[in-house]
Write an enzyme that holds these catalytic residues in place. Structure first.
Site, PDB file in Angstrom:
ATOM      1  N   ARG A   1       0.848  -1.194   0.000  1.00  0.00           N
ATOM      2  CA  ARG A   1       0.000   0.000   0.000  1.00  0.00           C
ATOM      3  C   ARG A   1       0.889   1.251   0.000  1.00  0.00           C
ATOM      4  O   ARG A   1       2.003   1.231   0.549  1.00  0.00           O
ATOM      5  CB  ARG A   1      -0.916   0.000   1.224  1.00  0.00           C
ATOM      6  CG  ARG A   1      -1.913  -1.150   1.235  1.00  0.00           C
ATOM      7  CD  ARG A   1      -2.798  -1.127   2.468  1.00  0.00           C
ATOM      8  NE  ARG A   1      -3.727  -2.252   2.473  1.00  0.00           N
ATOM      9  CZ  ARG A   1      -3.459  -3.460   2.970  1.00  0.00           C
ATOM     10  NH1 ARG A   1      -2.273  -3.676   3.543  1.00  0.00           N
ATOM     11  NH2 ARG A   1      -4.347  -4.431   2.919  1.00  0.00           N
TER      12      ARG A   1
ATOM     13  N   LYS B   1      -2.228  -1.699   7.626  1.00  0.00           N
ATOM     14  CA  LYS B   1      -3.659  -1.410   7.696  1.00  0.00           C
ATOM     15  C   LYS B   1      -4.371  -2.403   8.603  1.00  0.00           C
ATOM     16  O   LYS B   1      -5.258  -2.028   9.371  1.00  0.00           O
ATOM     17  CB  LYS B   1      -4.259  -1.459   6.287  1.00  0.00           C
ATOM     18  CG  LYS B   1      -5.748  -1.191   6.231  1.00  0.00           C
ATOM     19  CD  LYS B   1      -6.262  -1.229   4.800  1.00  0.00           C
ATOM     20  CE  LYS B   1      -7.751  -0.952   4.745  1.00  0.00           C
ATOM     21  NZ  LYS B   1      -8.261  -0.982   3.350  1.00  0.00           N
TER      22      LYS B   1
ATOM     23  N   HIS C   1      -1.361   3.746  -5.973  1.00  0.00           N
ATOM     24  CA  HIS C   1      -2.029   2.587  -5.379  1.00  0.00           C
ATOM     25  C   HIS C   1      -2.360   1.544  -6.439  1.00  0.00           C
ATOM     26  O   HIS C   1      -2.509   0.355  -6.134  1.00  0.00           O
ATOM     27  CB  HIS C   1      -3.308   3.043  -4.669  1.00  0.00           C
ATOM     28  CG  HIS C   1      -3.860   2.037  -3.700  1.00  0.00           C
ATOM     29  ND1 HIS C   1      -4.510   0.890  -4.107  1.00  0.00           N
ATOM     30  CD2 HIS C   1      -3.847   1.998  -2.348  1.00  0.00           C
ATOM     31  CE1 HIS C   1      -4.886   0.204  -3.037  1.00  0.00           C
ATOM     32  NE2 HIS C   1      -4.491   0.844  -1.963  1.00  0.00           N
TER      33      HIS C   1
ATOM     34  N   ARG D   1      -0.851  -2.170  -7.052  1.00  0.00           N
ATOM     35  CA  ARG D   1      -1.342  -3.368  -6.364  1.00  0.00           C
ATOM     36  C   ARG D   1      -2.312  -4.138  -7.266  1.00  0.00           C
ATOM     37  O   ARG D   1      -2.233  -5.361  -7.377  1.00  0.00           O
ATOM     38  CB  ARG D   1      -2.021  -2.974  -5.045  1.00  0.00           C
ATOM     39  CG  ARG D   1      -1.043  -2.547  -3.966  1.00  0.00           C
ATOM     40  CD  ARG D   1      -1.737  -1.944  -2.760  1.00  0.00           C
ATOM     41  NE  ARG D   1      -2.679  -2.838  -2.115  1.00  0.00           N
ATOM     42  CZ  ARG D   1      -2.352  -3.831  -1.282  1.00  0.00           C
ATOM     43  NH1 ARG D   1      -1.071  -4.088  -1.048  1.00  0.00           N
ATOM     44  NH2 ARG D   1      -3.281  -4.561  -0.715  1.00  0.00           N
TER      45      ARG D   1
ATOM     46  N   HIS E   1      -3.763  -9.208   2.336  1.00  0.00           N
ATOM     47  CA  HIS E   1      -5.192  -9.353   2.575  1.00  0.00           C
ATOM     48  C   HIS E   1      -5.385 -10.394   3.656  1.00  0.00           C
ATOM     49  O   HIS E   1      -4.883 -11.521   3.541  1.00  0.00           O
ATOM     50  CB  HIS E   1      -5.923  -9.783   1.298  1.00  0.00           C
ATOM     51  CG  HIS E   1      -5.974  -8.703   0.278  1.00  0.00           C
ATOM     52  ND1 HIS E   1      -6.233  -8.940  -1.058  1.00  0.00           N
ATOM     53  CD2 HIS E   1      -5.796  -7.360   0.379  1.00  0.00           C
ATOM     54  CE1 HIS E   1      -6.217  -7.804  -1.726  1.00  0.00           C
ATOM     55  NE2 HIS E   1      -5.946  -6.823  -0.879  1.00  0.00           N
TER      56      HIS E   1
ATOM     57  N   TYR F   1      -0.693 -20.208   9.478  1.00  0.00           N
ATOM     58  CA  TYR F   1       0.076 -21.091   8.601  1.00  0.00           C
ATOM     59  C   TYR F   1       0.673 -20.279   7.446  1.00  0.00           C
ATOM     60  O   TYR F   1       1.837 -20.465   7.082  1.00  0.00           O
ATOM     61  CB  TYR F   1      -0.835 -22.190   8.050  1.00  0.00           C
ATOM     62  CG  TYR F   1      -0.152 -23.092   7.038  1.00  0.00           C
ATOM     63  CD1 TYR F   1       0.656 -24.148   7.442  1.00  0.00           C
ATOM     64  CD2 TYR F   1      -0.316 -22.872   5.669  1.00  0.00           C
ATOM     65  CE1 TYR F   1       1.287 -24.962   6.510  1.00  0.00           C
ATOM     66  CE2 TYR F   1       0.306 -23.679   4.730  1.00  0.00           C
ATOM     67  CZ  TYR F   1       1.106 -24.728   5.163  1.00  0.00           C
ATOM     68  OH  TYR F   1       1.728 -25.519   4.241  1.00  0.00           O
TER      69      TYR F   1
END
Length: 395
Positions: free
Chosen positions: A241, A268, A331, A334, A358, A368
């Site tokens: 970001r 974030k 941005h 991404r 995310h 994991y």
């Protein structure tokens, strides 16, 4: 223009006639006459309810003064402020009472976990869109309609997403007021569905491979500030970001392990994020180290080296390269990476999502991912950087 219905003489001569009665002056203003005296009042509607604002007592308040105060009240009403609370606000000003501003400031002080950038954003929203209108209002007296009127001002300038964010911010302050026993409930809870629905807008990005190569060549040709150049060059390879990129610290970069570890406080989602650095990313960072390595920030601002460069600076550089605001933004790298990587189908989508930071809703799977995906992502990041280099060769 219609003439005023009352005169100073008529007001002075008015007498109590055995029962309370009114002498109207227009625009909602009237003189209410009882056996105890003559009272100026203003009837209006606010939040769908009929209300009465007490303006003053005659003769202390003359007809001319009553009309002036009426206009002041009407002005407040046009700004979405309930004029009936004007006197309460005046009494509370400077008293340290529980106004919205008092509670908001206390709530803000307790948010020690926030990044400086997020704190500045919240501070700006409070100062620009909430405090000027309800800051001095007693917290327990603020009604849903009053909050809605404030949000409508934001909505009216086309900032639908901002209106929703400011509603959330106001709710956080009110809920803090509930938690600290200042109020019984959050008035924004009754505003569900009251604002225009916000439609998620995809930030502008370039996803056509040939066009991506052209953009990368254009970036390499940038002749402005070297810090900006290096930020633009690195962004496509790491696709973090913008705030995470701009706020990078040299202490976060491990050249030996080719790994950039972004602490949770700067993320974030408030989870530490590891970014494997490709050979191309390492070369860009090592080149930049000659310019800014003596300081703390990887990308310090051009005027103040204690603060990072801004989104505006990076996006302005893209405009300087000939790309319009509707074509690409910082941005957008991404979305470019996500699209190109998913279209190639060389890597598990979970790897791509992990690199985009995310958050996985499954806590066990998320743990994991953090433990196992770094080395797998390292291979993906090197492959993607090599792919970007190949796109730059397309003509």
């Amino acid at each position: 223009m219609a003439s005023e219905k009352l005169t100073a003489m008529a007001v002075s001569d008015a007498k109590y006639s055995g029962k309370p009665h009114k002498l109207t002056d227009g625009k909602g203003l009237y003189l209410y006459i009882t056996k105890h005296g003559k009272y100026w009042r203003y009837d209006y509607r606010y939040g769908g309810k009929r209300k009465t604002f007490s303006i003053g007592v005659f003769p202390e308040v003359s007809l001319a003064t009553a009309r002036k105060r009426l206009q002041d009240a009407r002005n407040k009403l046009s700004e979405g402020i309930d004029p009936s609370y004007h006197k309460q606000v005046a009494k509370l000003a400077g008293s340290g009472g529980d106004t919205f501003k008092d509670v908001a400031e206390e709530w803000l002080q307790k948010r020690a976990e926030w990044s400086d950038g997020h704190r500045r954003t919240v501070r700006q929203r409070l100062d620009n869109d909430l405090l000027p209108y309800i800051g001095n209002r007693p917290l327990q007296s603020i009604e849903p309609a009053e909050v809605l009127a404030v949000l409508r001002r934001v909505e009216a300038r086309g900032a639908i997403e901002s209106a929703h964010r400011i509603k959330t911010l106001a709710s956080q302050v009110f809920r803090f007021g509930v938690a600290t026993t200042r109020i019984a409930s959050d008035p924004t809870r009754d505003l569900q569905g009251a604002l225009a629905k916000h439609t998620e807008v995809q930030l502008p990005s370039i996803t056509d491979p040939a066009a991506v190569g052209e953009l990368l060549r254009a970036i390499d040709s940038y002749t402005g500030n070297p810090i900006v150049l290096h930020a633009l060059q690195l962004a496509p390879h790491v696709f973090v970001r913008p705030g995470e990129l701009r706020g990078a610290l040299w202490s976060e970069i491990n050249f030996e392990e080719a790994l950039w570890t972004i602490p949770a406080r700067r993320m974030k989602r408030k989870l530490e994020h590891k970014v494997p650095l490709s050979n191309q990313s390492l070369a860009i960072l090592k080149s930049l180290h000659h310019f800014t390595g003596a300081g703390t920030l990887v990308f310090p601002g051009m005027r103040e080296d204690t603060r990072p460069i801004s989104d505006m600076t990076l996006n302005a550089a893209l405009r300087r390269l000939g790309y319009a605001s509707g074509e690409v933004c910082i941005h957008g790298f991404r979305h470019t990476a996500s699209t190109l990587l998913n279209e190639r189908r060389d890597f598990d989508p979970d790897l791509i999502e992990a690199q985009l930071s995310h958050v996985d809703g499954n806590g066990v799977r998320r743990a994991y991912n953090q433990a196992q995906y770094v080395e797998l992502r390292r291979s993906m990041m090197q492959d993607y950087s090599d792919y970007l280099d190949s796109l730059k060769q397309l003509r």
